[in-house]
Design a protein around this motif. Sequence first.
Motif, PDB file in Angstrom:
ATOM      1  N   THR A 130       0.848  -1.189   0.000  1.00  0.00           N
ATOM      2  CA  THR A 130       0.000   0.000   0.000  1.00  0.00           C
ATOM      3  C   THR A 130       0.877   1.230   0.000  1.00  0.00           C
ATOM      4  OG1 THR A 130      -1.715  -1.154   1.234  1.00  0.00           O
ATOM      5  CG2 THR A 130      -1.824   1.237   1.177  1.00  0.00           C
ATOM      6  N   GLY A 131       0.712   2.073  -1.040  1.00  0.00           N
ATOM      7  CA  GLY A 131       1.489   3.300  -1.127  1.00  0.00           C
ATOM      8  C   GLY A 131       0.585   4.496  -0.993  1.00  0.00           C
ATOM      9  N   SER A 132       1.093   5.567  -0.403  1.00  0.00           N
ATOM     10  CA  SER A 132       0.323   6.795  -0.240  1.00  0.00           C
ATOM     11  C   SER A 132       1.231   7.985  -0.415  1.00  0.00           C
ATOM     12  CB  SER A 132      -0.347   6.835   1.136  1.00  0.00           C
ATOM     13  OG  SER A 132       0.637   6.800   2.157  1.00  0.00           O
ATOM     14  N   GLY A 133       0.647   9.087  -0.880  1.00  0.00           N
ATOM     15  CA  GLY A 133       1.430  10.299  -1.078  1.00  0.00           C
ATOM     16  C   GLY A 133       0.557  11.381  -1.672  1.00  0.00           C
ATOM     17  N   ASP A 134       1.242  12.473  -2.059  1.00  0.00           N
ATOM     18  CA  ASP A 134       0.506  13.582  -2.667  1.00  0.00           C
ATOM     19  C   ASP A 134       0.233  13.338  -4.142  1.00  0.00           C
ATOM     20  OD1 ASP A 134       0.522  14.923  -0.273  1.00  0.00           O
ATOM     21  OD2 ASP A 134       2.424  15.935  -0.697  1.00  0.00           O
ATOM     22  N   SER A 135       1.136  12.650  -4.826  1.00  0.00           N
ATOM     23  CA  SER A 135       0.968  12.371  -6.248  1.00  0.00           C
ATOM     24  C   SER A 135       1.665  11.069  -6.582  1.00  0.00           C
ATOM     25  CB  SER A 135       1.535  13.507  -7.113  1.00  0.00           C
ATOM     26  OG  SER A 135       2.937  13.613  -6.929  1.00  0.00           O
ATOM     27  N   ALA A 136       1.283  10.530  -7.736  1.00  0.00           N
ATOM     28  CA  ALA A 136       1.904   9.285  -8.168  1.00  0.00           C
ATOM     29  C   ALA A 136       1.851   9.209  -9.679  1.00  0.00           C
ATOM     30  CB  ALA A 136       1.198   8.082  -7.557  1.00  0.00           C
ATOM     31  N   GLU A 137       2.827   8.476 -10.252  1.00  0.00           N
ATOM     32  CA  GLU A 137       2.873   8.230 -11.682  1.00  0.00           C
ATOM     33  C   GLU A 137       3.032   6.737 -11.892  1.00  0.00           C
ATOM     34  OE1 GLU A 137       5.285   9.565 -15.731  1.00  0.00           O
ATOM     35  OE2 GLU A 137       5.863  10.373 -13.782  1.00  0.00           O
ATOM     36  N   TYR A 138       2.186   6.221 -12.815  1.00  0.00           N
ATOM     37  CA  TYR A 138       2.204   4.794 -13.063  1.00  0.00           C
ATOM     38  C   TYR A 138       2.551   4.592 -14.520  1.00  0.00           C
ATOM     39  CZ  TYR A 138       0.354   0.038 -13.688  1.00  0.00           C
ATOM     40  OH  TYR A 138       0.203  -1.304 -13.986  1.00  0.00           O
ATOM     41  N   LEU A 139       3.718   3.930 -14.756  1.00  0.00           N
ATOM     42  CA  LEU A 139       4.166   3.596 -16.098  1.00  0.00           C
ATOM     43  C   LEU A 139       3.793   2.149 -16.352  1.00  0.00           C
ATOM     44  CD1 LEU A 139       7.679   5.319 -16.019  1.00  0.00           C
ATOM     45  CD2 LEU A 139       5.507   6.239 -16.812  1.00  0.00           C
ATOM     46  N   VAL A 140       2.846   1.959 -17.247  1.00  0.00           N
ATOM     47  CA  VAL A 140       2.233   0.646 -17.391  1.00  0.00           C
ATOM     48  C   VAL A 140       3.202  -0.368 -17.955  1.00  0.00           C
ATOM     49  CG1 VAL A 140       0.342  -0.623 -18.484  1.00  0.00           C
ATOM     50  CG2 VAL A 140      -0.028   1.697 -17.663  1.00  0.00           C
ATOM     51  N   ALA A 141       3.903  -0.003 -19.017  1.00  0.00           N
ATOM     52  CA  ALA A 141       4.765  -0.980 -19.680  1.00  0.00           C
ATOM     53  C   ALA A 141       5.804  -1.543 -18.719  1.00  0.00           C
ATOM     54  CB  ALA A 141       5.445  -0.338 -20.887  1.00  0.00           C
ATOM     55  N   ALA A 142       6.394  -0.695 -17.847  1.00  0.00           N
ATOM     56  CA  ALA A 142       7.453  -1.140 -16.917  1.00  0.00           C
ATOM     57  C   ALA A 142       6.892  -1.560 -15.575  1.00  0.00           C
ATOM     58  CB  ALA A 142       8.472  -0.013 -16.728  1.00  0.00           C
ATOM     59  N   GLU A 143       5.560  -1.462 -15.412  1.00  0.00           N
ATOM     60  CA  GLU A 143       4.943  -1.761 -14.116  1.00  0.00           C
ATOM     61  C   GLU A 143       5.601  -0.923 -13.019  1.00  0.00           C
ATOM     62  OE1 GLU A 143       2.450  -3.799 -13.301  1.00  0.00           O
ATOM     63  OE2 GLU A 143       2.055  -4.528 -15.301  1.00  0.00           O
ATOM     64  N   LYS A 144       5.934   0.346 -13.366  1.00  0.00           N
ATOM     65  CA  LYS A 144       6.703   1.204 -12.472  1.00  0.00           C
ATOM     66  C   LYS A 144       5.785   2.238 -11.841  1.00  0.00           C
ATOM     67  CE  LYS A 144      10.702   4.334 -12.601  1.00  0.00           C
ATOM     68  NZ  LYS A 144      11.742   4.919 -13.495  1.00  0.00           N
ATOM     69  N   VAL A 145       5.947   2.415 -10.521  1.00  0.00           N
ATOM     70  CA  VAL A 145       5.151   3.376  -9.773  1.00  0.00           C
ATOM     71  C   VAL A 145       6.088   4.403  -9.148  1.00  0.00           C
ATOM     72  CG1 VAL A 145       3.519   3.737  -7.899  1.00  0.00           C
ATOM     73  CG2 VAL A 145       3.363   1.672  -9.294  1.00  0.00           C
TER      74      VAL A 145
END
Length: 749
Positions: free
Chosen positions: A686-701
């Motif tokens: 479980t991650g929390s913060g003010d903002s987040a970016e999710y790169l689908v191809a790399a499964e990167k958060v």
Amino acid sequence: MRRLRRLLLVAVGLLLAAVGFTYWARRTMLERRTPPVAAALPHSIQAEGRDWVYTHHEGERPRVEVRATRMRQIAEPAEFELEGVQLRIFHSDGRTYDLVKSAFARFDVKKSELYSDGEVDITLGLPVSGAPAENPVIIRTSGVRFETTTGKALTERPTSFRYGRAEGRSLGASFDPAWSDLRMLGGAELRWQPDRPGAKPITVAADELLYKQDQDRVYLTPWSRLVRGSFEIEAGSSVVTLENDQLRRVEAANARGRDRYPRRSIEFHAGRLLVEFDDGAVVRKVVGQEGARLVATSDADRTGIESRELFLDFKAVSGDSVLESALAMGGGVLESRPLARADKPAAETRVLRAEVIKTLMRPGGDEIAVIETHTPGVVEFLPNRPEQRKRRIEAERLWLHFAEGNRIETFRATRVATRTEPPVASERPGEPTLTSSQDLLASFDAASGDLVGLEQWGDFRYQEGSRRASADKGTLDEANRTIALSGKARLWDETGSTAADELFLEQTSGNVTATGRVRTTRKPESEPGAGLLASGEPIHAAAERMAVTGKRSKIVFEGEAVMWQGADRLEAPRIEIDRADRLLHASGGVYSRFLEKGAPARDGNGPAAPVYLTVRAAELLYVEKERLAHYRGGVQLRRGPLEVAAEQLWAYFSASRPDDVQSRLERALAEGNVRIVETRPARTRTGSGDSAEYLVAAEKVLLRGAPARLADSARGATEGERLIYFAGNDRLLVEGGRSRPAVTRLRRE
């Protein structure tokens, strides 16, 4: 003694005087009583006599009887001069005879001919015994020749006759008692005066008139004319039928007629015309055959009806004939053409065609009340102004109702098909409008006669170019150029279709409004799709209401709106689409679901597992040029085991291709109280913060915050200003700030 002798002498003298006087008196009396000796007859006169009688028999039946108060027989030529003549010509029944009276006549014995140069009175049909008829036929003329053996009479001098209330005259006449024929020659004219007070007289004229007494008919040749007040007929040969001294019927060939009313005149003609009369010589019916035509003209219009047969029914009003109805049978054509008026614009010309057309007149006979067909028919509305439209309506039955002034008020039809052309004045002519239905009702403006509205119901169909529609009922508002469809309404063209309980179409702008269980389908774009819109599949939508505006470039769905394409789905209370700017806006609580192509199985066997991307939010704005979906308000994203919650989220999509195995979602940006949950069988992160970016191809958060925090049920918790981790493995990168170093708390086994 001497004295006695004197007395005897005196007595003898007196006796002789008495005897002499008596003889003289008796002789004088006898002389007076004795007729004078007749003078000698002139050499040319054979005999003279008084109260002369001549008879001619056929067997024992008398045929002709001639009586004269004085007779003179002439030797050469052999004839009789008769004074105070009465000629009786007996009919074959022996019960009636014709009586001829003349002051003077000549009788030719050899020729059996009686001639009267002076005035002659002829009375027809007198009884041999009993009282004479109340209104016998009486003929007056001069210069008459009679055949005493046949009773035929002929004159070339002016003749008049009277029969009851009928009077006639001509330049000559002949009479044949064997056939009861009275023939009036040269400018014959008859005049009937009906017995009703105030009734108009009738005048019949012809070149030759034949009255057949036994038939009660009058034959007019080779031309004829009948006039009664303003009612007039001119024709070729015709036949007039009488009944009890009443005019009942006129049959005419190649006839033309006319009648005039206070506000309308009527003209008609036919190859054969029949006119029937009621008592008082009131016209009851007019029947035209062999190419009949009627034209009625008023201040407002000119209406013509033509057919093989035409039946005009009249009604008696105040002793006059008023047109009540007209029935055209056999190839009927009715044309109503408005006349130019400065105070009112011209309405369309109306042309109606049917095998049977009936016209009912308003009270007074001046104006039309109803026109109806009893067979399938066609009516055309032909424009007389540039802004008017040409209309053609075919139907099984037609009814046209008119208001005062002969202005069409309503139009009704059953099993109907219509065709409406664009107005001539239109800059863009466009395609004609075609409709069909079981029933049709049109209403018109009473002042101008222009179409106001049109209702069609019962399997309604509509077509304008490639656009088509169907419904239980269709309503056209001509002034606003709109069509309302209700009851299983459906609208479609080559790009797609729309179905709803009700559809509202603006013909000029092309705008469409749909309400009640709206369902639409749009065919796939020819260009490859991008982002939310994939290529190769149609797009469907459903809602309670839909509005299409801006030349069909803007679409709004309201009320439990749903859009889907294949397995992709978008739900919201309101969805707006701007095709021109390629925007989509959903609001009021949005739910979206997209099917993505998953990666192949790790062992390389079997198909790729499908992956669904679902997003819930209060609002969505999609910009197709950028392939960007912006979700706002309580955003919840789920993709496989990954869940993202935020106040806002930007989702970037990739272009889709038929052979694309990559995810359609390239990356997602979340802002505002971001929470990311990754759930797998053995762990939860479980991650929390003010903002987040999710790169689908790399499964990167990429998680940012003050601080950002990641809690791993298997590894513990980590905090930092920036956390980078990869879904599906244990890689984790943590960045701390100057004032807040990164902190990691490991979970011990």
